[in-house]
Write a protein that holds these residues in place. Structure first.
Motif, PDB file in Angstrom:
ATOM      1  N   LYS A   1     -16.314   7.961   1.585  1.00 57.56           N
ATOM      2  CA  LYS A   1     -16.327   7.030   0.451  1.00 57.56           C
ATOM      3  C   LYS A   1     -16.817   5.683   0.958  1.00 57.56           C
ATOM      4  N   PHE A   2     -17.297   4.871   0.036  1.00 62.63           N
ATOM      5  CA  PHE A   2     -17.642   3.506   0.403  1.00 62.63           C
ATOM      6  C   PHE A   2     -16.997   2.547  -0.575  1.00 62.63           C
ATOM      7  N   ARG A   3     -16.210   1.592  -0.040  1.00 62.51           N
ATOM      8  CA  ARG A   3     -15.654   0.515  -0.860  1.00 62.51           C
ATOM      9  C   ARG A   3     -15.945  -0.780  -0.140  1.00 62.51           C
ATOM     10  N   ASP A   4     -16.619  -1.675  -0.819  1.00 67.31           N
ATOM     11  CA  ASP A   4     -17.025  -2.911  -0.155  1.00 67.31           C
ATOM     12  C   ASP A   4     -15.828  -3.862  -0.139  1.00 67.31           C
ATOM     13  N   GLU A   5     -14.810  -3.478   0.618  1.00 65.36           N
ATOM     14  CA  GLU A   5     -13.551  -4.221   0.685  1.00 65.36           C
ATOM     15  C   GLU A   5     -13.828  -5.665   1.088  1.00 65.36           C
ATOM     16  N   ILE A   6     -13.116  -6.582   0.452  1.00 65.85           N
ATOM     17  CA  ILE A   6     -13.326  -7.998   0.756  1.00 65.85           C
ATOM     18  C   ILE A   6     -12.891  -8.304   2.188  1.00 65.85           C
ATOM     19  N   ARG A   7     -11.788  -7.674   2.613  1.00 66.69           N
ATOM     20  CA  ARG A   7     -11.325  -7.912   3.967  1.00 66.69           C
ATOM     21  C   ARG A   7     -11.146  -6.588   4.706  1.00 66.69           C
ATOM     22  N   PRO A   8     -12.259  -5.975   5.151  1.00 64.99           N
ATOM     23  CA  PRO A   8     -12.078  -4.754   5.938  1.00 64.99           C
ATOM     24  C   PRO A   8     -11.387  -5.147   7.229  1.00 64.99           C
ATOM     25  N   ARG A   9     -10.407  -4.392   7.655  1.00 62.29           N
ATOM     26  CA  ARG A   9      -9.721  -4.767   8.887  1.00 62.29           C
ATOM     27  C   ARG A   9      -8.900  -3.589   9.376  1.00 62.29           C
ATOM     28  N   PHE A  10      -8.358  -3.780  10.560  1.00 64.09           N
ATOM     29  CA  PHE A  10      -7.469  -2.789  11.149  1.00 64.09           C
ATOM     30  C   PHE A  10      -8.168  -1.457  11.412  1.00 64.09           C
ATOM     31  N   GLY A  11      -9.462  -1.485  11.687  1.00 63.88           N
ATOM     32  CA  GLY A  11     -10.154  -0.259  12.084  1.00 63.88           C
ATOM     33  C   GLY A  11     -10.179   0.772  10.966  1.00 63.88           C
ATOM     34  N   LEU A  12      -9.744   1.995  11.291  1.00 64.46           N
ATOM     35  CA  LEU A  12      -9.801   3.077  10.296  1.00 64.46           C
ATOM     36  C   LEU A  12      -8.842   2.832   9.126  1.00 64.46           C
ATOM     37  N   MET A  13      -7.927   1.912   9.307  1.00 64.81           N
ATOM     38  CA  MET A  13      -6.891   1.674   8.298  1.00 64.81           C
ATOM     39  C   MET A  13      -7.478   1.149   6.984  1.00 64.81           C
ATOM     40  N   ARG A  14      -8.323   0.162   7.081  1.00 63.96           N
ATOM     41  CA  ARG A  14      -8.960  -0.383   5.877  1.00 63.96           C
ATOM     42  C   ARG A  14     -10.428  -0.606   6.172  1.00 63.96           C
ATOM     43  N   GLY A  15     -11.186   0.486   6.067  1.00 66.31           N
ATOM     44  CA  GLY A  15     -12.610   0.414   6.338  1.00 66.31           C
ATOM     45  C   GLY A  15     -13.377   0.161   5.055  1.00 66.31           C
ATOM     46  N   ARG A  16     -14.679  -0.010   5.196  1.00 60.13           N
ATOM     47  CA  ARG A  16     -15.544  -0.007   4.014  1.00 60.13           C
ATOM     48  C   ARG A  16     -16.056   1.421   3.815  1.00 60.13           C
ATOM     49  N   GLU A  17     -16.478   2.050   4.911  1.00 59.87           N
ATOM     50  CA  GLU A  17     -16.819   3.471   4.838  1.00 59.87           C
ATOM     51  C   GLU A  17     -15.650   4.246   5.429  1.00 59.87           C
ATOM     52  N   PHE A  18     -15.133   5.228   4.720  1.00 64.15           N
ATOM     53  CA  PHE A  18     -13.992   5.979   5.240  1.00 64.15           C
ATOM     54  C   PHE A  18     -13.948   7.377   4.633  1.00 64.15           C
ATOM     55  N   ILE A  19     -13.262   8.274   5.337  1.00 64.92           N
ATOM     56  CA  ILE A  19     -13.173   9.656   4.855  1.00 64.92           C
ATOM     57  C   ILE A  19     -11.933   9.802   3.986  1.00 64.92           C
ATOM     58  N   MET A  20     -12.124  10.404   2.834  1.00 64.62           N
ATOM     59  CA  MET A  20     -10.993  10.653   1.933  1.00 64.62           C
ATOM     60  C   MET A  20     -11.000  12.108   1.506  1.00 64.62           C
ATOM     61  N   LYS A  21      -9.800  12.653   1.357  1.00 64.81           N
ATOM     62  CA  LYS A  21      -9.670  13.899   0.601  1.00 64.81           C
ATOM     63  C   LYS A  21      -9.383  13.456  -0.809  1.00 64.81           C
ATOM     64  N   ASP A  22     -10.228  13.845  -1.761  1.00 66.05           N
ATOM     65  CA  ASP A  22      -9.904  13.535  -3.142  1.00 66.05           C
ATOM     66  C   ASP A  22      -9.974  14.799  -3.975  1.00 66.05           C
ATOM     67  N   GLY A  23      -8.991  14.951  -4.856  1.00 66.00           N
ATOM     68  CA  GLY A  23      -8.905  16.149  -5.676  1.00 66.00           C
ATOM     69  C   GLY A  23      -8.648  15.768  -7.126  1.00 66.00           C
ATOM     70  N   TYR A  24      -9.024  16.662  -8.024  1.00 69.43           N
ATOM     71  CA  TYR A  24      -8.955  16.368  -9.460  1.00 69.43           C
ATOM     72  C   TYR A  24      -8.505  17.623 -10.195  1.00 69.43           C
ATOM     73  N   SER A  25      -7.480  17.469 -11.046  1.00 68.77           N
ATOM     74  CA  SER A  25      -7.011  18.641 -11.789  1.00 68.77           C
ATOM     75  C   SER A  25      -7.357  18.510 -13.259  1.00 68.77           C
ATOM     76  N   PHE A  26      -7.620  19.653 -13.877  1.00 71.11           N
ATOM     77  CA  PHE A  26      -7.944  19.720 -15.310  1.00 71.11           C
ATOM     78  C   PHE A  26      -7.003  20.716 -15.959  1.00 71.11           C
ATOM     79  N   ASP A  27      -6.334  20.269 -17.014  1.00 68.34           N
ATOM     80  CA  ASP A  27      -5.367  21.128 -17.685  1.00 68.34           C
ATOM     81  C   ASP A  27      -5.497  21.005 -19.193  1.00 68.34           C
ATOM     82  N   ALA A  28      -4.877  21.988 -19.875  1.00 69.95           N
ATOM     83  CA  ALA A  28      -4.987  22.063 -21.334  1.00 69.95           C
ATOM     84  C   ALA A  28      -4.116  21.026 -22.034  1.00 69.95           C
ATOM     85  N   ASP A  29      -2.964  20.721 -21.456  1.00 69.72           N
ATOM     86  CA  ASP A  29      -2.086  19.758 -22.120  1.00 69.72           C
ATOM     87  C   ASP A  29      -1.237  19.026 -21.084  1.00 69.72           C
TER      88      ASP A  29
END
Ligand code: ATP
Ligand code: MG
Length: 582
Positions: free
Chosen positions: A153-181
């Protein structure tokens, strides 16, 4: 002796000779690193910085990341979610359709392609996944569906810092669920809650699950998974009753305010030269800080406002934002505040102001407050909202603090620090309405899809593991995240017997499925020990001329520093048993 390097089913080598490795360790702390995890991951040769918030993963770092990804994959797959890989570069059109082109602000990196079309480098993937859903999900038979990816992912964070902790480019697992109700969506949410719990347990991390604010992702309901560490950026409010919430979320309908004084004396102006801060003003006037009314000026995106809060309290900007419904409010600089109000910071006041005034409920009963007079070096005594100045809106604005009453049971809250490693959201219909993602009910009518979304910061989790598990000598990896589980240190490699014993152990450990690094470098024992401690493999096996004379190897546990001497022939099997026991 010829060594046969073993490989696991995914093609990862089970062993590494350090002479053939690439783990550039550093003696000195890197100057730019502010927190332990950042410092140690650089020093131990796991990561290197390319630009602000942008890091390369070196072989040891990538091995740990891959292990974490595997843990995440396994639990996501076990929960029934399916893995996909979505594009990082996305058309701006889709973001305009969802409304986030305007809402997301500068963290969203935008650019134009050669055809002059708006593009974004994705900070998160709700738009793209909802676009897939609206095209591909036809009817109730296609539901439920849960799709996830592990991606950059890329987030142009105003204050990237702490290495991998708050990067601008970083790896994320993101998931999305779809349901009827909604009920079905709640089940998907619960399944993710359980999967996340298993993931962080498997990682060997101490963590808490807390109620959270939904931020830029939106939706109605969310929980964060927090690795507990002193250095965490988030404050977490806990109660013995089980209530747990991010401090920025924790509600505070009632907290102890100072009792009203009767009868209320009239408003009186008083000279307070140079008293800008609450503590000095309180000392100068001899009043408790809670009687001072802090007056803060914010730009809200909907015009500037004054926010009033008791002097012994911090304002919670997230609550302010949620109450006002606009973008993140920004505290005005001293120059801006003075230009706007005519008073220097520390002396701002609501009397006679043209600005909108919002006030924290905690000030509601205060009748003898101290408030800035709106000119340098003066305050008013005995100020009372309603009588002396106007409040446009009474709000819950204060940051919960230790000792406050628990909103669930009235007990006392305690506050700890944590690092947000995972976040799960009930999105409801937010994106499906905006992008018109519907499915056909059994009777044929169209219904919007109920969605949830679920993130884990992969790099941040690794950094958090280090933040929670280290000592002055280096990293102490939980077994599950260590780049190698064991380090074998032959102390004098010029001595053939020592070198051979090291190689034999290396081979035996690999044969038993223990991931092992062999420090076959011709270096001083002191340096080998230092590097082993820095890199932080959970088990260290040392062989030396002396230990061989006794037919032994020395096993040392990185975490406890306990040492055991074992017969050489039994060392590998013993180590494997210990690893399996965790
Ligand atoms: P934060 O409040 O820390 O900025 P966020 O709430 O904006 O994070 P989410 O949108 O919830 O982040 O993203 C899901 C997960 O991705 C987070 O829980 C976190 O672990 C990780 N993450 C978010 N931003 C970053 C970043 N800049 N660097 C590394 N990891 C991040
Ligand atoms: Mg979050």
């Amino acid at each position: 002796m010829t060594i046969e390097i073993k490989f696991d089913a995914r093609g990862q080598a089970l062993g590494l000779r350090l002479t053939q490795g690439f783990a550039p360790t550093l003696k000195e702390d890197p100057a730019e690193a502010e927190v332990v995890s950042h410092r140690l991951l650089i020093r131990a040769g796991f990561i290197r910085k390319l630009a602000a918030g942008i890091y390369s993963l070196l072989p040891f770092g990538l091995r740990s990341i891959r292990k974490l990804e595997l843990i995440v994959r396994r639990e996501m797959n076990r929960s029934g979610a399916l893995e996909v890989l979505l594009p990082a570069v996305q058309p701006g059109e889709l973001w305009k359709e969802s409304g986030r082109w305007d809402f997301y602000g500068q963290e969203l990196l935008r650019f134009r392609d050669r055809h002059d079309r708006d593009c974004v480098l994705a900070p998160t993937h709700e738009e793209v996944i909802t676009d897939i859903a609206r095209r591909e999900i036809r009817s109730w038979r296609d539901l439920p569906l849960n799709l996830y990816q592990i991606q950059t992912k890329f987030r142009d964070e105003i204050r990237p810092r702490f290495g991998l902790m708050r990067g601008r480019e970083f790896i994320m697992k993101d998931g999305y669920s779809f349901d009827a109700d909604e009920a079905a969506s709640d089940l998907s949410y619960r399944a993710m809650h359980e999967a996340y719990t298993r993931i962080f347990q498997t990682c060997g991390l101490k963590f808490a699950v807390v109620e959270a604010d939904s931020g830029a992702i939106g939706g109605s309901h969310s929980h964060e998974f927090m690795v507990l560490a002193e250095t965490g950026e988030d404050g977490l409010a806990f109660c013995q009753c089980g209530y747990a919430a991010n401090q920025e979320k924790a509600g505070l309908a009632t907290y102890a305010t100072l009792a009203p004084k009767d009868p209320a004396p009239p408003l009186t102006e008083t000279h307070t030269p140079g008293c800008r801060q609450v503590p000095e003003l309180a000392a100068f006037l001899g009043v408790p800080p809670g009687r001072i009314i802090k007056c803060l000026a914010f730009e809200t995106g909907l015009g500037p406002i004054l926010a009033l809060i008791p002097g012994d309290r911090e304002i919670n900007p997230v609550k302010l934002k949620n109450h006002l419904g606009g973008p993140e409010p920004r505290l005005l600089t001293p120059e801006e505040a003075e230009a706007l109000t005519g008073a220097p910071l520390g002396f701002l006041g609501p009397l006679g102001t043209r600005l909108k005034v919002v006030a924290d409920h905690g000030l509601g009963r205060l009748k003898n407050g101290v408030i800035g007079a709106g000119r340098a070096d003066f305050h008013y005594l005995n100020a009372e909202a309603g009588r002396d100045f106007h409040v446009d809106q009474w709000l819950d604005l204060a940051l919960a603090q230790a000792g406050d009453p628990c909103p669930a049971c009235g007990g006392r809250l305690s506050v700890k620090r944590g690092i947000e490693v995972g976040h799960i959201f009930k999105l409801g219909l937010k994106y499906s309405s905006a992008l018109k993602a519907v499915y056909a009910r059994p009777d044929g009518g169209d219904e919007p899809l109920f969605m949830g979304c679920y993130g884990i910061g992969i790099g941040r989790t690794l950094a958090a593991a280090v933040e929670q598990n280290h000592d002055q000598d280096g990293i102490i990896w939980p077994v599950a995240l260590a780049p190698y589980e064991a380090a074998v240190l032959p102390l004098q490699v010029q001595n053939e017997k020592v070198a051979a014993a090291g190689e034999k152990l290396f081979q035996e450990l690999m044969d038993l499925g223990v991931e092992t690094v062999l420090d076959d470098r011709d270096e001083r024992p002191g340096l080998k020990f230092k590097d082993a401690d820095l890199i932080g493999c959970p088990f260290r096996v040392t062989v030396s001329e002396k230990s061989l004379a006794a037919g032994e190897a020395e096993l040392k546990f990185r975490a406890t520093r306990e040492v055991a001497r074992l017969p050489l022939s039994e060392t590998a099997a013993a180590l494997r048993r210990l690893r399996d026991e965790g």
